[in-house]
Scaffold this motif. Structure first.
Motif, PDB file in Angstrom:
ATOM      1  N   ALA A   1     -14.981 -35.446 -18.137  1.00 56.48           N
ATOM      2  CA  ALA A   1     -14.714 -36.416 -19.209  1.00 56.48           C
ATOM      3  C   ALA A   1     -13.458 -36.033 -19.975  1.00 56.48           C
ATOM      4  CB  ALA A   1     -15.910 -36.485 -20.162  1.00 56.48           C
ATOM      5  N   TYR A   2     -13.319 -34.754 -20.261  1.00 59.56           N
ATOM      6  CA  TYR A   2     -12.158 -34.272 -21.022  1.00 59.56           C
ATOM      7  C   TYR A   2     -10.875 -34.513 -20.228  1.00 59.56           C
ATOM      8  CZ  TYR A   2      -9.632 -31.217 -24.260  1.00 59.56           C
ATOM      9  OH  TYR A   2      -8.772 -30.707 -25.207  1.00 59.56           O
ATOM     10  N   GLU A   3     -10.937 -34.219 -18.924  1.00 60.03           N
ATOM     11  CA  GLU A   3      -9.764 -34.430 -18.081  1.00 60.03           C
ATOM     12  C   GLU A   3      -9.467 -35.923 -17.931  1.00 60.03           C
ATOM     13  OE1 GLU A   3      -8.153 -33.257 -13.577  1.00 60.03           O
ATOM     14  OE2 GLU A   3     -10.044 -32.456 -14.350  1.00 60.03           O
ATOM     15  N   PHE A   4     -10.534 -36.728 -17.764  1.00 62.19           N
ATOM     16  CA  PHE A   4     -10.376 -38.158 -17.538  1.00 62.19           C
ATOM     17  C   PHE A   4      -9.826 -38.873 -18.768  1.00 62.19           C
ATOM     18  CE2 PHE A   4     -11.959 -42.519 -17.531  1.00 62.19           C
ATOM     19  CZ  PHE A   4     -11.600 -42.962 -16.266  1.00 62.19           C
ATOM     20  N   TYR A   5     -10.426 -38.583 -19.938  1.00 57.33           N
ATOM     21  CA  TYR A   5     -10.068 -39.304 -21.153  1.00 57.33           C
ATOM     22  C   TYR A   5      -8.878 -38.691 -21.890  1.00 57.33           C
ATOM     23  CZ  TYR A   5     -14.378 -42.013 -20.772  1.00 57.33           C
ATOM     24  OH  TYR A   5     -15.377 -42.852 -20.339  1.00 57.33           O
ATOM     25  N   CYS A   6      -8.776 -37.366 -21.864  1.00 63.40           N
ATOM     26  CA  CYS A   6      -7.766 -36.678 -22.676  1.00 63.40           C
ATOM     27  C   CYS A   6      -6.598 -36.145 -21.852  1.00 63.40           C
ATOM     28  CB  CYS A   6      -8.408 -35.535 -23.459  1.00 63.40           C
ATOM     29  SG  CYS A   6      -9.795 -36.057 -24.498  1.00 63.40           S
ATOM     30  N   ASN A   7      -6.701 -36.262 -20.514  1.00 66.05           N
ATOM     31  CA  ASN A   7      -5.647 -35.785 -19.615  1.00 66.05           C
ATOM     32  C   ASN A   7      -5.345 -34.304 -19.811  1.00 66.05           C
ATOM     33  OD1 ASN A   7      -5.141 -38.355 -18.373  1.00 66.05           O
ATOM     34  ND2 ASN A   7      -4.059 -38.975 -20.229  1.00 66.05           N
ATOM     35  N   LYS A   8      -6.387 -33.526 -20.120  1.00 67.20           N
ATOM     36  CA  LYS A   8      -6.237 -32.081 -20.291  1.00 67.20           C
ATOM     37  C   LYS A   8      -7.394 -31.375 -19.589  1.00 67.20           C
ATOM     38  CE  LYS A   8      -6.001 -32.555 -24.815  1.00 67.20           C
ATOM     39  NZ  LYS A   8      -5.918 -32.207 -26.262  1.00 67.20           N
ATOM     40  N   GLU A   9      -7.131 -30.150 -19.139  1.00 69.51           N
ATOM     41  CA  GLU A   9      -8.187 -29.361 -18.512  1.00 69.51           C
ATOM     42  C   GLU A   9      -8.970 -28.630 -19.591  1.00 69.51           C
ATOM     43  OE1 GLU A   9      -8.765 -25.750 -15.232  1.00 69.51           O
ATOM     44  OE2 GLU A   9      -6.821 -26.773 -15.429  1.00 69.51           O
ATOM     45  N   LEU A  10     -10.285 -28.655 -19.499  1.00 67.61           N
ATOM     46  CA  LEU A  10     -11.130 -27.985 -20.481  1.00 67.61           C
ATOM     47  C   LEU A  10     -11.246 -26.509 -20.118  1.00 67.61           C
ATOM     48  CD1 LEU A  10     -12.944 -28.189 -22.965  1.00 67.61           C
ATOM     49  CD2 LEU A  10     -14.849 -28.753 -21.448  1.00 67.61           C
ATOM     50  N   GLU A  11     -10.608 -25.663 -20.902  1.00 63.16           N
ATOM     51  CA  GLU A  11     -10.658 -24.221 -20.669  1.00 63.16           C
ATOM     52  C   GLU A  11     -11.734 -23.597 -21.552  1.00 63.16           C
ATOM     53  OE1 GLU A  11      -6.778 -22.659 -21.276  1.00 63.16           O
ATOM     54  OE2 GLU A  11      -5.855 -23.862 -19.681  1.00 63.16           O
ATOM     55  N   ASN A  12     -12.330 -22.518 -21.073  1.00 63.82           N
ATOM     56  CA  ASN A  12     -13.401 -21.813 -21.792  1.00 63.82           C
ATOM     57  C   ASN A  12     -14.603 -22.730 -22.054  1.00 63.82           C
ATOM     58  OD1 ASN A  12     -11.871 -19.392 -22.012  1.00 63.82           O
ATOM     59  ND2 ASN A  12     -10.766 -20.289 -23.743  1.00 63.82           N
ATOM     60  N   ALA A  13     -14.945 -23.553 -21.048  1.00 69.85           N
ATOM     61  CA  ALA A  13     -16.137 -24.396 -21.179  1.00 69.85           C
ATOM     62  C   ALA A  13     -17.354 -23.521 -21.409  1.00 69.85           C
ATOM     63  CB  ALA A  13     -16.325 -25.235 -19.917  1.00 69.85           C
ATOM     64  N   HIS A  14     -18.339 -24.052 -22.123  1.00 71.25           N
ATOM     65  CA  HIS A  14     -19.567 -23.348 -22.531  1.00 71.25           C
ATOM     66  C   HIS A  14     -19.313 -22.355 -23.655  1.00 71.25           C
ATOM     67  CE1 HIS A  14     -21.871 -25.318 -19.483  1.00 71.25           C
ATOM     68  NE2 HIS A  14     -21.093 -24.863 -18.539  1.00 71.25           N
ATOM     69  N   SER A  15     -18.096 -22.386 -24.229  1.00 68.47           N
ATOM     70  CA  SER A  15     -17.887 -21.756 -25.528  1.00 68.47           C
ATOM     71  C   SER A  15     -18.208 -22.855 -26.528  1.00 68.47           C
ATOM     72  CB  SER A  15     -16.440 -21.296 -25.675  1.00 68.47           C
ATOM     73  OG  SER A  15     -16.174 -20.934 -27.011  1.00 68.47           O
ATOM     74  N   ALA A  16     -19.161 -22.590 -27.432  1.00 66.55           N
ATOM     75  CA  ALA A  16     -19.732 -23.662 -28.246  1.00 66.55           C
ATOM     76  C   ALA A  16     -18.682 -24.484 -28.986  1.00 66.55           C
ATOM     77  CB  ALA A  16     -20.755 -23.087 -29.234  1.00 66.55           C
ATOM     78  N   MET A  17     -17.730 -23.832 -29.678  1.00 72.00           N
ATOM     79  CA  MET A  17     -16.768 -24.598 -30.464  1.00 72.00           C
ATOM     80  C   MET A  17     -15.775 -25.331 -29.576  1.00 72.00           C
ATOM     81  SD  MET A  17     -16.094 -25.787 -33.361  1.00 72.00           S
ATOM     82  CE  MET A  17     -17.084 -24.813 -34.487  1.00 72.00           C
TER      83      MET A  17
END
Length: 269
Positions: A139-155
């Motif tokens: 979703a982050y890549e699709f909508y925001c055109n960015k790769e989600l790094e450090n996923a499962h870090s709460a913040m």
């Protein structure tokens, strides 16, 4: 697109010892509060779950027993968290099915009176699945055109969820629907509408053990009495109430069941 808010909206993400809302506990909680007008406030804290963190859970979120041994218990911070959430609607990713039910259980165990059912809930995952059918990273890549790094870090997950919702409002705006030849019904930048769209069900309790039927009557949603009105079952089989109260059901489910039982007594008294 910025959010059109009547009340503050708190995005939340929980890291936990597991996925059972009855027996598992919070080890980290992240809250991002968005005020009408755009001002932000955030709270991030480790929580001592008062139980060992399974290795398979640590492998996902990276939090181990030694990381939380000196952290406060949920009961010690419950009133602070309740105050932070006061008057706020809630949003998250898969929050309607997991984060909010588990958070409600923790508040009940801590004996802090906060009725989350009175809030509006926006589940960004539900919007995403109804519109595109994917996960938070996608979703982050699709909508925001960015790769989600450090996923499962709460913040990180919490901030990403906030960014995804804003991008969803942009992507599915009335203007975009018109430009695409009305290929979808636009999302409305309104918490009530987003909360309604986020919901897949008509749960009375968070876990969905009791739901409203088409007539707005509370019915059981599991077991031998599935589909039967709760009041009818408790009248015809009084022992079922005790069985549920002593069984491994969420505390909030038991609270809802008790309220229905007391209401029935009052109406028949």
């Amino acid at each position: 697109m910025e959010l059109n808010l009547k009340n503050p909206l708190v995005f939340l993400d929980l890291e936990t010892t597991g996925i059972n809302i009855v027996t598992d506990r919070i080890v980290e909680i992240a809250l991002l509060k968005i005020f009408p007008g755009g001002k932000q406030d955030e709270k991030l804290m480790l929580i001592n779950p008062e139980m060992p963190i399974p290795a398979q859970s640590s492998a996902i979120h990276g939090i181990k027993d030694e990381d939380v041994k000196d952290a406060p218990t949920f009961k010690e911070v419950a009133k602070t968290l309740a105050s932070f959430l006061e008057g706020c609607d809630l949003a998250g990713f898969n929050s309607n099915r997991f984060d909010i039910p588990l958070l409600s259980e923790e508040f009940l165990r801590a004996e802090v009176d906060i009725d989350l059912k009175k809030r509006k809930f926006i589940d960004v995952q539900t919007i995403f699945h109804k519109m595109e059918k994917r996960t938070l990273g996608a979703a982050y890549e699709f909508y925001c055109n960015k790769e989600l790094e450090n996923a499962h870090s709460a913040m990180v997950d919490t901030v990403a969820t906030y960014e995804v919702l804003k991008s969803q409002l942009d992507r599915y705006s009335a203007e975009e629907a018109e430009a695409r030849g009305k290929k979808f019904n636009p999302l409305v930048n309104d918490v009530d509408k987003l909360s309604e769209f986020s919901s897949f069900d008509r749960n009375v309790d968070f876990a969905g053990r009791i739901v409203y039927n088409s007539d707005g009557v509370e019915v059981f949603n599991f077991g031998k009495h599935k589909g039967k009105p709760v009041e009818q079952v408790l009248k015809e089989e009084p022992g079922y109430y005790g069985w549920m109260l002593n069984g491994e059901f969420p505390l909030y489910t038991k609270k809802v069941l008790t309220a229905i039982r007391l209401r029935a007594f009052s109406n028949n008294g």
